[in-house]
Design a protein around this motif. Structure first.
Motif, mmCIF file in Angstrom:
data_model
loop_
_atom_site.group_PDB
_atom_site.id
_atom_site.type_symbol
_atom_site.label_atom_id
_atom_site.label_comp_id
_atom_site.label_asym_id
_atom_site.label_seq_id
_atom_site.Cartn_x
_atom_site.Cartn_y
_atom_site.Cartn_z
ATOM 1 N N LYS A 31 -6.976 -33.504 -11.542
ATOM 2 C CA LYS A 31 -5.007 -33.193 -11.613
ATOM 3 C C LYS A 31 -3.873 -33.215 -12.154
ATOM 4 O O LYS A 31 -3.319 -31.801 -12.335
ATOM 5 N N ALA B 161 -2.268 -21.883 -10.530
ATOM 6 C CA ALA B 161 -2.068 -22.826 -9.571
ATOM 7 C C ALA B 161 -1.396 -23.345 -8.439
ATOM 8 O O ALA B 161 0.060 -22.845 -9.006
ATOM 9 N N HIS B 162 -1.645 -23.381 -7.439
ATOM 10 C CA HIS B 162 -0.512 -24.021 -6.461
ATOM 11 C C HIS B 162 -0.136 -25.639 -6.351
ATOM 12 O O HIS B 162 -1.567 -25.766 -6.241
ATOM 13 N N GLU B 163 0.699 -26.366 -6.680
ATOM 14 C CA GLU B 163 1.255 -27.707 -6.594
ATOM 15 C C GLU B 163 -0.141 -28.152 -5.114
ATOM 16 O O GLU B 163 -0.566 -28.972 -5.230
ATOM 17 N N ALA B 164 0.280 -27.405 -3.949
ATOM 18 C CA ALA B 164 -0.500 -27.629 -2.974
ATOM 19 C C ALA B 164 -2.332 -27.728 -2.717
ATOM 20 O O ALA B 164 -2.675 -28.359 -2.116
ATOM 21 N N ASP B 165 -2.261 -27.483 -3.226
ATOM 22 C CA ASP B 165 -4.058 -26.958 -3.973
ATOM 23 C C ASP B 165 -4.641 -28.270 -4.813
ATOM 24 O O ASP B 165 -6.020 -28.831 -5.015
ATOM 25 N N ALA C 295 -6.912 -31.257 -3.510
ATOM 26 C CA ALA C 295 -7.746 -30.581 -2.834
ATOM 27 C C ALA C 295 -9.030 -30.222 -3.679
ATOM 28 O O ALA C 295 -10.315 -30.561 -3.571
ATOM 29 N N ARG C 296 -8.853 -29.584 -4.979
ATOM 30 C CA ARG C 296 -9.493 -28.745 -5.929
ATOM 31 C C ARG C 296 -9.875 -29.514 -6.908
ATOM 32 O O ARG C 296 -10.700 -30.210 -7.191
ATOM 33 N N GLU D 229 -3.774 -16.306 -8.345
ATOM 34 C CA GLU D 229 -2.775 -17.239 -7.976
ATOM 35 C C GLU D 229 -1.199 -16.245 -8.053
ATOM 36 O O GLU D 229 -0.870 -17.425 -7.712
#
Length: 197
Positions: free
Chosen positions: A134, A146-150, A153-154, A196
């Motif tokens: 993370k 990258a996106h914070e929302a992912d 989950a990633r 991205e």
């Protein structure tokens, strides 16, 4: 003839335990079998470790110090967040391929029917690995990769991928190398900068 220093004897015991865990059949390891392998008495084992659980804790400590030491090195030398995440996942797969006996500890297979706290400790280990991923992915967010929302989950997906590869390796009798095709698989799991932006 000089006697073996206590620290060295402890290492011999842990190395023998790790070697026994490399057996593809994965039979339950007893202190009697471990003592036979080392060619000394069970009482000698208990002079160095109070219990078999303590022996497994010694292996877990080795895994933790090795893996998190390598993660720290990756973070220090690699400033790119996605590259950090890729390197961490690759290192975890390579660590298993180089330490087959430890893989059975990483997956928890070797800890079945052992003290419950050992499995809890390995669960905490997996959580710490996920946290490191993370952090790498959050760095990638700050770099616009990258996106914070992912992130959550990633990171969870990457840990699941690693654990799955470890399990496959152990269940195959250490034939399916977890690091095989790792670079391509990791690339499929992590975004490319162009995707991205």
């Amino acid at each position: 003839m000089a006697s073996t220093p206590p620290g060295q004897r402890r290492m011999q015991i842990l190395q023998a335990l790790a070697e026994m865990l490399e057996q593809p059949k994965g039979e339950k390891i007893t202190t009697a079998a471990l003592a036979r392998k080392l060619e000394f008495s069970e009482a000698a084992l208990y002079r160095h470790f109070a219990s078999k659980a303590q022996m497994f804790e010694g292996l877990i400590e080795f895994i933790e110090s090795s893996v998190f030491g390598l993660i720290n090195r990756i973070a220090e030398r690699q400033s790119d967040g996605l590259a950090q995440a890729r390197d961490i996942v690759g290192m975890l797969l390579n660590f298993a391929s180089q330490n087959p006996g430890m893989t059975r500890v990483l997956t928890g297979d070797a800890l079945v029917n052992e003290d419950e706290r050992l499995q809890l400790r390995m669960n905490q280990f997996h959580d710490r690995v996920e946290l490191a991923l993370k952090q790498a992915l959050r760095l990638a967010v700050t770099e616009g990769q990258a996106h914070e929302a992912d992130v959550q989950a990633r990171a969870g997906m990457l840990v699941s991928f690693v654990i799955g590869r470890w399990h496959r390796y152990a269940k195959s009798g250490f034939k399916n190398n977890p690091a095989q095709d790792a670079a391509l698989q990791i690339a499929l799991l992590l975004p490319y900068v162009e995707d991205e932006r």
